[in-house]
Enzyme design. Structure first.
Site, PDB file in Angstrom:
ATOM      1  N   CYS A   2       0.876  -1.177   0.000  1.00 52.12           N
ATOM      2  CA  CYS A   2       0.000   0.000   0.000  1.00 52.12           C
ATOM      3  C   CYS A   2       0.906   1.218   0.000  1.00 52.12           C
ATOM      4  CB  CYS A   2      -0.837   0.054   1.278  1.00 52.12           C
ATOM      5  SG  CYS A   2      -1.827  -1.409   1.568  1.00 52.12           S
ATOM      6  N   ARG A  28       1.332   1.694  -5.958  1.00 53.65           N
ATOM      7  CA  ARG A  28       1.511   0.714  -4.879  1.00 53.65           C
ATOM      8  C   ARG A  28       0.196   0.036  -4.471  1.00 53.65           C
ATOM      9  NH1 ARG A  28       6.331   1.152  -2.185  1.00 53.65           N
ATOM     10  NH2 ARG A  28       5.417   0.101  -0.394  1.00 53.65           N
ATOM     11  N   TRP A  75      -3.814  -1.638  -1.212  1.00 49.69           N
ATOM     12  CA  TRP A  75      -3.719  -2.871  -1.989  1.00 49.69           C
ATOM     13  C   TRP A  75      -4.172  -3.947  -1.016  1.00 49.69           C
ATOM     14  CZ3 TRP A  75      -2.417  -3.984  -6.954  1.00 49.69           C
ATOM     15  CH2 TRP A  75      -2.025  -5.294  -7.258  1.00 49.69           C
ATOM     16  N   ASN A 101       0.988   0.010   6.001  1.00 52.50           N
ATOM     17  CA  ASN A 101       1.391  -0.827   4.865  1.00 52.50           C
ATOM     18  C   ASN A 101       2.139  -2.015   5.441  1.00 52.50           C
ATOM     19  OD1 ASN A 101       2.410  -1.937   2.480  1.00 52.50           O
ATOM     20  ND2 ASN A 101       4.176  -0.557   2.496  1.00 52.50           N
ATOM     21  N   GLY A 102       1.710  -3.225   5.080  1.00 51.77           N
ATOM     22  CA  GLY A 102       2.401  -4.416   5.585  1.00 51.77           C
ATOM     23  C   GLY A 102       1.392  -5.473   5.989  1.00 51.77           C
ATOM     24  N   GLU A 480      11.333 -21.018 -17.744  1.00 53.21           N
ATOM     25  CA  GLU A 480      11.099 -19.617 -17.375  1.00 53.21           C
ATOM     26  C   GLU A 480      12.290 -18.739 -17.792  1.00 53.21           C
ATOM     27  OE1 GLU A 480       8.736 -17.885 -16.824  1.00 53.21           O
ATOM     28  OE2 GLU A 480       9.448 -16.110 -15.784  1.00 53.21           O
ATOM     29  N   LYS A 484      12.009 -15.530 -20.443  1.00 52.80           N
ATOM     30  CA  LYS A 484      12.474 -14.173 -20.124  1.00 52.80           C
ATOM     31  C   LYS A 484      13.424 -13.673 -21.208  1.00 52.80           C
ATOM     32  CE  LYS A 484      10.115 -13.393 -17.820  1.00 52.80           C
ATOM     33  NZ  LYS A 484       9.032 -13.860 -17.050  1.00 52.80           N
ATOM     34  N   GLU A 487      11.537 -12.946 -24.504  1.00 56.01           N
ATOM     35  CA  GLU A 487      10.551 -11.869 -24.575  1.00 56.01           C
ATOM     36  C   GLU A 487      11.156 -10.480 -24.438  1.00 56.01           C
ATOM     37  OE1 GLU A 487       7.556 -11.566 -21.476  1.00 56.01           O
ATOM     38  OE2 GLU A 487       8.870 -12.575 -20.070  1.00 56.01           O
ATOM     39  N   HIS A 503      17.457 -36.295 -27.929  1.00 54.54           N
ATOM     40  CA  HIS A 503      16.459 -36.849 -28.858  1.00 54.54           C
ATOM     41  C   HIS A 503      16.200 -35.889 -30.016  1.00 54.54           C
ATOM     42  CE1 HIS A 503      15.755 -40.230 -26.233  1.00 54.54           C
ATOM     43  NE2 HIS A 503      15.655 -39.384 -25.213  1.00 54.54           N
ATOM     44  N   LYS A 603       1.058  -6.346 -20.688  1.00 54.06           N
ATOM     45  CA  LYS A 603       1.148  -6.903 -19.329  1.00 54.06           C
ATOM     46  C   LYS A 603       0.012  -7.885 -19.070  1.00 54.06           C
ATOM     47  CE  LYS A 603       2.958  -7.328 -15.319  1.00 54.06           C
ATOM     48  NZ  LYS A 603       4.110  -8.228 -15.335  1.00 54.06           N
TER      49      LYS A 603
END
Ligand code: F6R
Length: 608
Positions: A2, A28, A75, A101-102, A480, A484, A487, A503, A603
């Site tokens: 937040c 945030r 958030w 925040n937390g 992954e 990265k 992209e 193979h 996104k």
């Protein structure tokens, strides 16, 4: 995640300044917003769910009176995004306003104790009880305002940055920090506190960074820092921060992607504080299911792939990791009332994932969701959802959200394993310890390996293609790493379980061909050495990601990067992927591309 902000002005109205600062902090979190000010000894509050502009349109955030106040952009973590859960939160007598925040881990115990003492709490948040703890300090303990805050935060377990105002001492803001960020701004017009430097920069460049375990009392012309543990005074002078506006939004980093890679120690800490209740509920659904499909796209699919190894290895639970766009074609007919779909989507809005979920829902399957966006479509269609709490991810390439997803899946796998009696207490304890250490391990990797990865990127920047290999759960890591690199650095790359390379794909390898091999020290280690030998025999340049001190592989590899020792197999993707994220980032930068805005990508992919 937040955003918090507070200001104590010598003169003038605080509310419009708070409002403008919250706009700068909106990245945030943006599901609710609120402000509180004090004027003539009275507390004024406005708050509601919704984005700042929408709430301002209804409530006019700028007409709160007074020159001192606090504001929050939320958030959601504990409690849905509703007006009652929006910050600031007040005590029973409406004398104290708190923003936070937390994540407070022991909020349930503290809340119950407060309720037993007659306090009435209205929200479902882990924040409101802080106002009531301070109320007790002021009214029962007869403490001064700052001491009451200090005693209250001493009782908190978890992460927080809080800012508090009270009509008892209306010229002060008291704020405190443990883990969640907090900075102070010093200006001729007054003093400010905020979650980050960019929120302060239009107001002042004189900044004081508040450290963990510190409490700060702000007045209109001065500030005092104390250690929470023993109240001792800390002397700290403001630093002059000379950031350009562009650097400011990125917190001083050249790109959001790098900032988000660096945020992983913190985001991993947040996933370790998820509410037990939701993890347990989801684990119960998974444990009882006849069949479980782990459904996602792209990076989130790689998290599912890692998750499927975890469920199998720890809980003996077979799951199907499925690419969402193929789910209906592949499994549509077999999904039914006994099926459970765990959909994993950072945005919660990916069209392919939602299409698979909707089909499964029509067939009466149980839908579970893992997402980073509360109130996204996925959260609305899920029977149970978990908010992975990574905070907004702005770079198009997913980084911190991936490691958080895998960390949540690991915690779920451990819970299912426990329910099924499939892991010994020793193993549970060991994995619990390793999980707890992940944030520190991630920090170590970033600190020690970033420079090394930069050199590797320089060396291989003109390579025409890459091969990524891993065995077992490291296959997911290899996939992954390859995604990265493709992209954001636009380097064609293949990723495979290492055993598959012979193979067919090994035909590509010629002298100097870069092969990235993910090599945790698990039961695949010996076989992976064999795969390295195969590649070396054909002249490949091997870049190995190894555990510290793995001399066997370090001697064989052309280049290597290290992660801390002893992570063990099942949690390894969370750490081993970090050097690969850095590699993709550094390659993109070396090649002159903007890693935050890769071509042809968005996104959130909301088309099929
Ligand atoms: C890659 C990336 C994408 C997303 C995919 C799914 O870096 O970000 O592959 O992982 O589009 O997105 P979510 O998780 O929002 O469903």
């Amino acid at each position: 995640m937040c955003g918090i902000f507070g200001c104590a002005l010598r003169e003038g109205n605080a509310a419009p300044i708070i409002h403008a600062a919250l706009k700068r902090l909106e990245y945030r979190g943006y599901d609710s917003v609120g402000e509180a000010t004090i004027s003539d000894g009275k507390l004024y509050v406005k708050k509601d769910r919704g984005k700042i502009d929408a709430v301002h349109k209804i409530h006019n955030l700028d007409d709160l009176p007074g020159s001192i106040g606090i504001g929050h952009t939320r958030w959601a973590t504990h409690g849905a995004p509703l007006q009652v859960n929006a910050h600031p939160h007040l005590d029973c007598k409406k004398q104290i306003a708190v923003i936070h925040n937390g994540i407070i881990e022991n909020f349930t115990e503290l809340r119950l104790e407060l309720e037993a003492r007659g306090h009435v709490l209205k929200s479902k948040t882990d924040t409101e009880m802080i106002a009531h703890l301070i109320e007790d300090g002021l009214n029962v303990g007869n403490l001064k305002f700052a001491d009451a805050v200090l005693e209250a935060v001493k009782k908190l377990e978890g992460s927080y940055s809080v800012a508090v105002i009270s009509t008892n001492e209306p010229d002060k803001i008291v704020c405190a920090r443990n883990e969640s960020p907090l900075v102070i701004g010093v200006a001729a017009e007054g003093l400010y506190c905020a979650s980050d430097i960019p929120a302060l920069l239009p107001l002042t460049k004189k900044i004081v960074i508040v450290e963990n375990g510190e409490l700060v009392t702000l007045s209109r012309d001065d500030f005092e820092i104390r250690k929470i543990v023993d109240s001792s005074i800390v002397e700290r002078k403001p630093k002059l921060i000379d950031w350009s506006p562009e650097m400011a939004v990125k917190d001083g980093y050249p790109h959001f992607m790098l900032k988000e890679i660096h945020e992983q120690p913190q985001t991993l800490r947040s996933t370790l504080r998820l509410q037990e209740h939701y993890l347990d509920l989801m684990a119960t659904f998974l444990e009882r299911a006849r069949e479980v499909f782990l459904v996602a796209c792209g990076t989130s699919y790689h998290a599912c792939l890692a998750g499927s190894y975890m469920f199998s290895k720890l809980a003996f639970l077979g799951t199907y990791p499925v690419i969402a766009s193929e789910c209906v074609e592949q499994h549509g007919k077999s999904i039914g009332i006994d099926s459970t779909i765990l959909a994993v989507s950072q945005s919660g809005e990916t069209s392919d994932t939602l299409a698979a979920v909707m089909t499964a829902r029509e067939r009466a399957a149980t839908i579970l969701g893992l997402t980073n966006v509360v109130d996204s479509t996925l959260t609305r269609v899920s029977r149970v959802y978990i908010d992975q709490q990574s905070g907004p991810e702005i770079g198009v390439a997913a980084t911190k959200t991936f490691t958080s997803q895998v960390s949540v899946l690991a915690q779920l796998a451990l819970r299912v394993a426990k329910k099924r009696g499939k892991v010994s207490q020793d193993e549970m304890d060991y994995l619990g310890e390793r999980l707890k250490n992940l944030p520190n391990d991630a920090e170590t990797i970033i600190r020690r390996q970033e420079e090394k990865v930069r050199h590797i990127a320089k060396k291989y920047k003109d390579a025409k293609a890459f091969l990524f290999l891993g065995r077992g759960i490291s296959t997911a890591t290899a996939y992954e790493g390859r995604l990265k690199l493709m992209e954001i650095a636009y380097v064609p790359a293949i990723a495979l379980p290492a055993g598959e390379s012979k193979h067919g794909p090994i035909g590509l390898v010629e002298p100097g061909f870069p092969v990235v091999i993910v090599c945790p020290k698990d039961e695949t280690h010996k076989t992976v050495i064999g795969n390295i030998m195969e590649m070396k025999a054909r002249g490949a340049s091997v870049i190995a990601v190894v555990e510290e001190g793995d001399q066997e592989i370090e001697k064989l590899a052309d280049d290597y990067v290290e992660v801390p020792k002893g992570i063990g197999e099942v949690l390894s993707p969370i750490l081993f992927v970090i050097p690969l994220q850095l590699l993709a980032y550094c390659m993109a930068v070396e090649k002159g591309y903007d890693p935050d805005m890769p071509r042809n990508l968005a996104k959130s992919v909301t088309v099929k």
